[in-house]
Design an enzyme around this catalytic site. Structure first.
Site, short mmCIF file in Angstrom:
data_model
loop_
_atom_site.label_atom_id
_atom_site.label_comp_id
_atom_site.label_asym_id
_atom_site.label_seq_id
_atom_site.Cartn_x
_atom_site.Cartn_y
_atom_site.Cartn_z
N LYS A 113 0.82 -1.21 0.00
CA LYS A 113 0.00 0.00 0.00
C LYS A 113 0.87 1.28 0.00
CE LYS A 113 -4.01 -2.23 0.55
NZ LYS A 113 -3.66 -3.63 0.69
C1 LIG Z 1 -4.38 -4.79 0.32
C2 LIG Z 1 -3.59 -6.04 0.27
C3 LIG Z 1 -3.86 -7.04 -0.68
C4 LIG Z 1 -5.00 -6.93 -1.66
O1 LIG Z 1 -4.80 -5.92 -2.60
P1 LIG Z 1 -6.04 -5.34 -3.43
O2 LIG Z 1 -5.50 -4.21 -4.23
O3 LIG Z 1 -7.05 -4.89 -2.42
O4 LIG Z 1 -6.57 -6.46 -4.27
C5 LIG Z 1 -3.04 -8.15 -0.70
N1 LIG Z 1 -2.02 -8.29 0.18
C6 LIG Z 1 -1.75 -7.36 1.11
C7 LIG Z 1 -0.63 -7.59 2.05
C8 LIG Z 1 -2.51 -6.20 1.18
O5 LIG Z 1 -2.23 -5.28 2.11
#
Ligand SMILES: *Cc1c(COP(=O)(O)O)cnc(C)c1O
Length: 496
Positions: A113
């Site tokens: 993120k």
């Molecule tokens: C948010 C997240 C995901 C999923 O990603 P999306 O963009 O919501 O599909 C997968 N793994 C981790 C560690 C995340 O923080």
């Protein structure tokens, strides 16, 4: 480049408006009206650039209302070694021949993120300036664990903004909770809700389109925006790392020019994999996009059958950031696959809201299955995968990434596809120490920080400084509210 709303194609806004607003007033998501292209020549030239230069070139195609200087200000402010522990920003590690782990967790909060949320505050404040808005921007976030912390870290003490994060009270890991509830900064707030991520996300989306709340806010000189991947400002930065990684691997001779690769993504809200779809359609040679889910396998079923049905049990898994039954960004994909048919999108997402289910038509099903593969695994298989790649390759991955590795292994066994493959590695294993250690066969009965030390011994990977520092921080945020209290909580917190 202008942006449309997936629920009303006649809405047409600049990128600055799309980013500042976050979501369209009709409840639709903003989407570029066309997909800009990268020529093979450009892609080759990216090979000799660094991450920042590549990012600037890609942003220039999407943010055509930003000046070159504005883009440079955003990119240079976000992607540097103050925030990231690697000047490559995103690292790749070869797991075995032809399979690359794209490590997207070298940022300040140790999850992918950060790749978007380090730059979003720059994009957002720059957008607000361009629109001559003197309103204070209030960022509302629903998080399944990682977005919350990454957004808090990105927006903390950013002038002209404040941020409020909602997380499911029992839906995040111990480390994720500690990261959020100890957050420093004068403009931040964190609150747990009695519900799951979908409840949090629905609550936040409802506030964004709540006329009464919006009027009160407006009168107080504030506006809402979103740091969730419903905001285009979250999606655009994620496209860059796929393009960058392809260019890098080609420059290093790991893949040949024009060679196709598979991209495997552990998926929740469908944001990260949608970014891969954009990279492909901009010009990165991609064979299959492989969508990996945990036991909340609504997307696996959807990609296989064209029926989206959230009427099923919700599972709290060891990969909590993927515990999602309503994947928001699918709306953008379906808008593209229907060639911009906003009427169909309104119909399907109206059904989803009312009945929890919709079925797409034959043409969309065909296009879905041409582009995507899908699979899922449960917690037991996730743990077995962590152990087996640790045993075989001495590589420790987190619980989310392990889901992707497992689904990729199943895909390869089923199809015999030898195409080189990039697997998105979405979090540092240190965020999920207990699950990772118990998967490897270590005793995981200890405090979070003892587990971190133990994982360091086992993995030989350095402990991220930001996680180690949490140990001595005080808990600042303890509120827990019912899911139907979110709107009033927001207004109360803002004092309007
Ligand atoms: C948010 C997240 C995901 C999923 O990603 P999306 O963009 O919501 O599909 C997968 N793994 C981790 C560690 C995340 O923080």
């Amino acid at each position: 480049m202008f942006y449309k709303s997936t629920r009303n194609s006649s809405v047409r806004v600049t990128s600055a408006q799309a980013v500042a607003q976050g979501i369209s007033e009709d409840g639709g998501l903003f989407i570029p009206e066309s997909i800009p292209q990268i020529t093979p020549q450009e892609l080759k030239e990216f090979g000799s650039m660094d991450y920042r230069q590549r990012a600037k070139a890609v942003f220039a195609k999407f943010l055509t209302d930003f000046t070159e200087a504005e883009i440079a200000y955003c990119v240079d402010g976000a992607y540097n070694t103050k925030a990231f522990d690697s000047d490559s920003i995103a690292e790749t590690a070869e797991l075995f021949e032809g399979v690359y782990m794209l490590e997207l967790w070298h940022g300040p909060t140790c999850a992918f993120k950060d790749m978007a949320l380090q730059i979003l505050p720059y994009l957002l404040t720059t957008s607000a300036k361009k629109l001559h808005s003197d309103k204070k921007v209030v960022i509302l976030v629903a998080t399944s664990g990682d977005t919350g912390k990454a957004a808090l870290e990105g927006f903390k003490d950013v002038e002209g903004t404040s941020i409020l994060v909602f997380y499911p009270v029992d839906g995040v890991s111990a480390m994720q909770k500690k990261q959020m509830t100890t957050q420093e900064g004068s403009n931040v707030g964190v609150c747990a809700i009695e519900g799951n991520f979908d409840d949090a996300q629905n609550g936040v989306k409802a506030i964004f389109t709540d006329k009464e709340a919006l009027e009160k806010l407006n009168a107080a000189g504030m506006m809402f925006s979103s740091a969730n991947s419903i905001n285009w400002g979250r999606l655009a930065p994620q496209i860059i790392y796929y393009i960058s990684t392809y260019a890098q691997l080609a420059a290093e001779g790991k893949i040949s020019e024009g060679e196709k690769v598979n991209i495997v993504v552990p998926t929740g809200n469908f944001g990260n994999i949608l970014a891969g779809y954009y990279a492909k359609h901009m010009g990165v040679p991609v064979n299959k996009l492989i969508c990996a889910s945990n036991a909340n396998n609504v997307l696996t079923d959807f990609i296989k059958t064209g029926i989206y049905d959230r009427n099923r049990d919700f599972h709290a898994t060891i990969s909590p950031s993927m515990d999602i039954l309503i994947s928001s960004n699918l709306e953008r994909l379906l808008y593209i696959l229907t060639d911009g048919n906003d009427e169909k999108i309104r119909e399907w997402f109206g059904r989803l809201a009312k009945e929890g289910r919709y079925e797409v038509d034959g043409d969309v099903k065909r296009r879905l299955s041409e582009e995507f593969e899908a699979g899922f695994c449960d917690d037991e298989q996730t743990k077995q995968t962590i152990k087996s790649i640790y045993d075989k390759y001495s590589y420790v991955c987190d619980t989310h990434t392990a889901v992707a590795v497992k689904v990729y292994g199943d895909y390869k066994a089923r199809t015999g596809d030898e195409t080189k493959t990039i697997i998105a590695s979405t979090a540092s294993p240190y965020k999920f120490s207990a699950s990772v250690l118990s998967a490897i066969g270590e005793d995981a009965q200890a405090s979070e920080f003892e587990l971190v030390d133990k994982l360091a011994e086992v993995s030989k990977m350095p402990i991220p400084a930001s996680l180690a520092a949490l140990k001595d921080k005080d808990i600042r945020f303890k509120d827990v509210i019912a899911k139907d209290e979110m709107a009033s909580y927001v207004l109360k917190t803002l004092g309007v």
